[in-house]
Design a protein around this motif. Sequence first.
Motif, mmCIF file in Angstrom:
data_model
loop_
_atom_site.group_PDB
_atom_site.id
_atom_site.type_symbol
_atom_site.label_atom_id
_atom_site.label_comp_id
_atom_site.label_asym_id
_atom_site.label_seq_id
_atom_site.Cartn_x
_atom_site.Cartn_y
_atom_site.Cartn_z
ATOM 1 N N MET A 142 -73.653 27.931 -14.933
ATOM 2 C CA MET A 142 -73.725 29.345 -14.566
ATOM 3 C C MET A 142 -73.245 30.230 -15.716
ATOM 4 N N HIS A 143 -72.235 29.754 -16.459
ATOM 5 C CA HIS A 143 -71.743 30.519 -17.611
ATOM 6 C C HIS A 143 -72.818 30.640 -18.683
ATOM 7 N N ASP A 144 -73.514 29.535 -18.944
ATOM 8 C CA ASP A 144 -74.570 29.547 -19.956
ATOM 9 C C ASP A 144 -75.705 30.500 -19.583
ATOM 10 N N ASN A 145 -75.885 30.737 -18.287
ATOM 11 C CA ASN A 145 -76.920 31.661 -17.813
ATOM 12 C C ASN A 145 -76.396 33.087 -17.665
ATOM 13 N N GLY A 146 -75.129 33.319 -18.085
ATOM 14 C CA GLY A 146 -74.571 34.662 -17.998
ATOM 15 C C GLY A 146 -74.245 35.112 -16.589
ATOM 16 N N GLU A 147 -74.029 34.156 -15.679
ATOM 17 C CA GLU A 147 -73.816 34.488 -14.273
ATOM 18 C C GLU A 147 -72.348 34.525 -13.876
ATOM 19 N N THR A 148 -71.467 34.068 -14.752
ATOM 20 C CA THR A 148 -70.048 34.052 -14.387
ATOM 21 C C THR A 148 -69.319 35.217 -15.048
ATOM 22 N N ALA A 149 -68.137 35.503 -14.532
ATOM 23 C CA ALA A 149 -67.283 36.494 -15.172
ATOM 24 C C ALA A 149 -66.934 36.022 -16.581
ATOM 25 N N LEU A 150 -66.702 36.966 -17.477
ATOM 26 C CA LEU A 150 -66.425 36.622 -18.864
ATOM 27 C C LEU A 150 -65.074 35.926 -19.003
ATOM 28 N N GLY A 151 -64.996 35.035 -19.980
ATOM 29 C CA GLY A 151 -63.721 34.433 -20.339
ATOM 30 C C GLY A 151 -63.235 33.336 -19.424
ATOM 31 N N LEU A 152 -64.092 32.817 -18.545
ATOM 32 C CA LEU A 152 -63.647 31.761 -17.646
ATOM 33 C C LEU A 152 -63.582 30.422 -18.374
ATOM 34 N N ASP A 153 -62.542 29.660 -18.082
ATOM 35 C CA ASP A 153 -62.406 28.291 -18.569
ATOM 36 C C ASP A 153 -62.925 27.383 -17.452
ATOM 37 N N ALA A 154 -64.046 26.712 -17.699
ATOM 38 C CA ALA A 154 -64.705 25.946 -16.637
ATOM 39 C C ALA A 154 -63.793 24.890 -16.026
ATOM 40 N N ASP A 155 -63.046 24.179 -16.870
ATOM 41 C CA ASP A 155 -62.190 23.113 -16.351
ATOM 42 C C ASP A 155 -61.057 23.668 -15.492
ATOM 43 N N ARG A 156 -60.438 24.751 -15.941
ATOM 44 C CA ARG A 156 -59.345 25.350 -15.168
ATOM 45 C C ARG A 156 -59.861 25.971 -13.876
ATOM 46 N N GLU A 157 -61.030 26.607 -13.933
ATOM 47 C CA GLU A 157 -61.598 27.193 -12.722
ATOM 48 C C GLU A 157 -61.971 26.111 -11.720
ATOM 49 N N ALA A 158 -62.529 25.003 -12.211
ATOM 50 C CA ALA A 158 -62.862 23.885 -11.324
ATOM 51 C C ALA A 158 -61.600 23.308 -10.701
ATOM 52 N N ALA A 159 -60.527 23.192 -11.516
ATOM 53 C CA ALA A 159 -59.257 22.680 -11.004
ATOM 54 C C ALA A 159 -58.703 23.601 -9.919
ATOM 55 N N ALA A 160 -58.774 24.915 -10.149
ATOM 56 C CA ALA A 160 -58.249 25.871 -9.167
ATOM 57 C C ALA A 160 -59.070 25.837 -7.877
ATOM 58 N N LEU A 161 -60.391 25.765 -8.010
ATOM 59 C CA LEU A 161 -61.238 25.709 -6.826
ATOM 60 C C LEU A 161 -60.970 24.442 -6.026
ATOM 61 N N LEU A 162 -60.819 23.327 -6.726
ATOM 62 C CA LEU A 162 -60.544 22.059 -6.059
ATOM 63 C C LEU A 162 -59.179 22.082 -5.379
ATOM 64 N N ALA A 163 -58.187 22.692 -6.042
ATOM 65 C CA ALA A 163 -56.858 22.802 -5.427
ATOM 66 C C ALA A 163 -56.931 23.620 -4.142
ATOM 67 N N GLY A 164 -57.726 24.684 -4.156
ATOM 68 C CA GLY A 164 -57.899 25.484 -2.947
ATOM 69 C C GLY A 164 -58.549 24.689 -1.828
ATOM 70 N N ILE A 165 -59.556 23.905 -2.189
ATOM 71 C CA ILE A 165 -60.228 23.076 -1.184
ATOM 72 C C ILE A 165 -59.251 22.076 -0.578
ATOM 73 N N GLN A 166 -58.507 21.390 -1.446
ATOM 74 C CA GLN A 166 -57.579 20.379 -0.945
ATOM 75 C C GLN A 166 -56.477 20.989 -0.088
ATOM 76 N N GLY A 167 -56.039 22.195 -0.463
ATOM 77 C CA GLY A 167 -55.069 22.888 0.378
ATOM 78 C C GLY A 167 -55.653 23.214 1.738
#
Length: 200
Positions: A142-167
């Motif tokens: 999505m970042h490569d297609n210009g669809e995400t907010a600027l400056g996102l770190d894919a690995d950290r965002e994935a980690a945060a999303l996964l932490a939210g899911i597990q919570g």
Amino acid sequence: MPLTRKGAATRQRIVEGAAEQIREQGVFSMRLEDVMARTATSKSQLFHYFPGGKDELLLAVARHEVARVIDDQQPELSSLTSWAAWYQWRDKVVARYREQGTDCPLHAALSQLGTASEAARTVAGELLDQWQQQLAAGIRHMHDNGETALGLDADREAAALLAGIQGGVLILLTTGSIAHLEAALDRGIAHLRAPGHRDR
């Protein structure tokens, strides 16, 4: 030594039978005798494939359930190439956990192994690594297609999303409410989206 095709099939039948037994009766009621009866295997067969007995079988069940967690999200999890696809994946995750409710064979097996044990940590780590890698791949697309907010770190965002899911899953297992899981998914995906792409 590597298992023969027949041996691998027998071992898998025992693992699947034990997983079914846990879903029906709970991990603390699981007896090896019941697994043998369910899977039409002898004691010598069971201990041939699982010489460590019940603990080794539970570890195999946990790994089996890890694979199911990922497989149950496919093909959506591997195809996070549009926001519509992200919400299809979101809906599939919610539907899976809504159907499962508080009956989680993976959680039960890991609890029996001991959450602080090396085996439990390894199995949990395998699940989280696989899940996070696939989420990060979707975010990068999505970042490569210009669809995400600027400056996102894919690995950290994935980690945060996964932490939210597990919570959210932990709260579901504790209270039976899926609302927190839905909120974590909705907010996590919304956070990824560039301004102007907030519609579902």
